[in-house]
Design a protein around this motif. Structure first.
Motif, PDB file in Angstrom:
ATOM      1  N   ARG A  25       0.818  -1.225   0.000  1.00  0.00           N
ATOM      2  CA  ARG A  25       0.000   0.000   0.000  1.00  0.00           C
ATOM      3  C   ARG A  25       0.847   1.268   0.000  1.00  0.00           C
ATOM      4  NH1 ARG A  25      -5.512  -0.490   0.707  1.00  0.00           N
ATOM      5  NH2 ARG A  25      -6.178  -2.537   1.380  1.00  0.00           N
ATOM      6  N   LEU A  26       2.056   1.167   0.489  1.00  0.00           N
ATOM      7  CA  LEU A  26       2.926   2.340   0.542  1.00  0.00           C
ATOM      8  C   LEU A  26       3.704   2.568  -0.745  1.00  0.00           C
ATOM      9  CD1 LEU A  26       4.278   2.031   4.194  1.00  0.00           C
ATOM     10  CD2 LEU A  26       2.430   3.470   3.330  1.00  0.00           C
ATOM     11  N   ASP A  27       3.552   1.670  -1.710  1.00  0.00           N
ATOM     12  CA  ASP A  27       4.216   1.849  -2.999  1.00  0.00           C
ATOM     13  C   ASP A  27       3.691   3.133  -3.626  1.00  0.00           C
ATOM     14  OD1 ASP A  27       4.521   1.650  -5.971  1.00  0.00           O
ATOM     15  OD2 ASP A  27       5.447  -0.259  -5.436  1.00  0.00           O
ATOM     16  N   PRO A  28       4.570   3.961  -4.162  1.00  0.00           N
ATOM     17  CA  PRO A  28       4.123   5.237  -4.755  1.00  0.00           C
ATOM     18  C   PRO A  28       3.128   5.063  -5.911  1.00  0.00           C
ATOM     19  CG  PRO A  28       6.533   5.131  -4.634  1.00  0.00           C
ATOM     20  CD  PRO A  28       6.012   3.805  -4.181  1.00  0.00           C
ATOM     21  N   ASP A  29       3.144   3.920  -6.569  1.00  0.00           N
ATOM     22  CA  ASP A  29       2.238   3.688  -7.695  1.00  0.00           C
ATOM     23  C   ASP A  29       0.902   3.075  -7.278  1.00  0.00           C
ATOM     24  OD1 ASP A  29       3.854   4.639  -9.837  1.00  0.00           O
ATOM     25  OD2 ASP A  29       5.075   2.815  -9.685  1.00  0.00           O
ATOM     26  N   HIS A  30       0.744   2.725  -6.017  1.00  0.00           N
ATOM     27  CA  HIS A  30      -0.481   2.058  -5.571  1.00  0.00           C
ATOM     28  C   HIS A  30      -1.723   2.904  -5.865  1.00  0.00           C
ATOM     29  CE1 HIS A  30      -3.497   0.311  -2.878  1.00  0.00           C
ATOM     30  NE2 HIS A  30      -2.809  -0.817  -3.010  1.00  0.00           N
ATOM     31  N   GLU A  31      -1.678   4.166  -5.533  1.00  0.00           N
ATOM     32  CA  GLU A  31      -2.837   5.037  -5.755  1.00  0.00           C
ATOM     33  C   GLU A  31      -3.112   5.217  -7.242  1.00  0.00           C
ATOM     34  OE1 GLU A  31      -6.095   7.568  -4.723  1.00  0.00           O
ATOM     35  OE2 GLU A  31      -5.053   5.906  -3.783  1.00  0.00           O
ATOM     36  N   THR A  32      -2.072   5.290  -8.047  1.00  0.00           N
ATOM     37  CA  THR A  32      -2.245   5.429  -9.491  1.00  0.00           C
ATOM     38  C   THR A  32      -2.963   4.210 -10.059  1.00  0.00           C
ATOM     39  OG1 THR A  32      -0.216   6.727  -9.589  1.00  0.00           O
ATOM     40  CG2 THR A  32      -1.010   5.809 -11.662  1.00  0.00           C
ATOM     41  N   VAL A  33      -2.553   3.032  -9.625  1.00  0.00           N
ATOM     42  CA  VAL A  33      -3.201   1.804 -10.086  1.00  0.00           C
ATOM     43  C   VAL A  33      -4.634   1.742  -9.557  1.00  0.00           C
ATOM     44  CG1 VAL A  33      -3.138  -0.723 -10.013  1.00  0.00           C
ATOM     45  CG2 VAL A  33      -1.023   0.562 -10.356  1.00  0.00           C
ATOM     46  N   ARG A  34      -4.830   2.140  -8.319  1.00  0.00           N
ATOM     47  CA  ARG A  34      -6.181   2.123  -7.736  1.00  0.00           C
ATOM     48  C   ARG A  34      -7.124   3.012  -8.544  1.00  0.00           C
ATOM     49  NH1 ARG A  34      -9.720   4.612  -4.926  1.00  0.00           N
ATOM     50  NH2 ARG A  34      -8.500   6.495  -4.646  1.00  0.00           N
ATOM     51  N   LEU A  35      -6.647   4.171  -8.944  1.00  0.00           N
ATOM     52  CA  LEU A  35      -7.481   5.072  -9.758  1.00  0.00           C
ATOM     53  C   LEU A  35      -7.782   4.468 -11.131  1.00  0.00           C
ATOM     54  CD1 LEU A  35      -5.855   8.505  -8.841  1.00  0.00           C
ATOM     55  CD2 LEU A  35      -8.104   7.645  -8.134  1.00  0.00           C
ATOM     56  N   ALA A  36      -6.798   3.779 -11.708  1.00  0.00           N
ATOM     57  CA  ALA A  36      -7.020   3.110 -12.998  1.00  0.00           C
ATOM     58  C   ALA A  36      -8.060   2.006 -12.849  1.00  0.00           C
ATOM     59  CB  ALA A  36      -5.703   2.542 -13.530  1.00  0.00           C
ATOM     60  N   VAL A  37      -7.990   1.252 -11.760  1.00  0.00           N
ATOM     61  CA  VAL A  37      -8.961   0.188 -11.505  1.00  0.00           C
ATOM     62  C   VAL A  37     -10.359   0.785 -11.324  1.00  0.00           C
ATOM     63  CG1 VAL A  37      -9.661  -1.553  -9.801  1.00  0.00           C
ATOM     64  CG2 VAL A  37      -7.297  -1.476 -10.623  1.00  0.00           C
ATOM     65  N   THR A  38     -10.444   1.890 -10.617  1.00  0.00           N
ATOM     66  CA  THR A  38     -11.733   2.563 -10.427  1.00  0.00           C
ATOM     67  C   THR A  38     -12.307   3.003 -11.773  1.00  0.00           C
ATOM     68  OG1 THR A  38     -11.120   3.290  -8.217  1.00  0.00           O
ATOM     69  CG2 THR A  38     -12.875   4.524  -9.313  1.00  0.00           C
ATOM     70  N   ALA A  39     -11.465   3.560 -12.638  1.00  0.00           N
ATOM     71  CA  ALA A  39     -11.919   3.980 -13.965  1.00  0.00           C
ATOM     72  C   ALA A  39     -12.399   2.782 -14.781  1.00  0.00           C
ATOM     73  CB  ALA A  39     -10.797   4.711 -14.697  1.00  0.00           C
ATOM     74  N   LEU A  40     -11.699   1.658 -14.669  1.00  0.00           N
ATOM     75  CA  LEU A  40     -12.110   0.454 -15.392  1.00  0.00           C
ATOM     76  C   LEU A  40     -13.449  -0.060 -14.883  1.00  0.00           C
ATOM     77  CD1 LEU A  40      -8.662  -1.301 -15.601  1.00  0.00           C
ATOM     78  CD2 LEU A  40     -10.054  -0.580 -17.559  1.00  0.00           C
ATOM     79  N   ARG A  41     -13.620  -0.065 -13.578  1.00  0.00           N
ATOM     80  CA  ARG A  41     -14.882  -0.530 -12.990  1.00  0.00           C
ATOM     81  C   ARG A  41     -16.030   0.354 -13.466  1.00  0.00           C
ATOM     82  NH1 ARG A  41     -13.462  -0.772  -7.860  1.00  0.00           N
ATOM     83  NH2 ARG A  41     -13.997   1.390  -7.468  1.00  0.00           N
TER      84      ARG A  41
END
Length: 86
Positions: A25-41
């Motif tokens: 969760r502390l990976d700097p890219d985690h939030e970026t991927v989370r936002l991409a997943v949200t957009a896909l959903r």
């Protein structure tokens, strides 16, 4: 065409979810991927909930899927090979 786009959105969404589970969760890219997943959903639900998508809706959906794919692929390549990867 819309069915193929819906299937692609779902496949990318699943890939993104798997990647999120593997990332700290502390990976700097985690939030970026989370936002991409949200957009896909959101894109999946939008396309699947439309009986007759307009050309503009399809193009917007395709663009969102492409952008999310690029994010997920970039982060996956930074993390290197994963277990079970071919």
């Amino acid at each position: 065409m819309p069915a193929q786009l819906i299937e692609r959105a779902l496949a990318e969404w699943r890939d993104g979810e798997r990647l999120l589970r593997e990332m700290p969760r502390l990976d700097p890219d985690h939030e970026t991927v989370r936002l991409a997943v949200t957009a896909l959903r959101e894109t999946f639900h939008s396309l699947a909930g439309t009986s007759a998508a307009t050309k503009e809706q399809l193009e917007r959906g395709r663009a969102r899927i492409d952008a999310a794919h690029d994010v997920i692929a970039r982060v996956q390549s930074k993390l290197g090979p994963r277990d079970g990867a071919a």
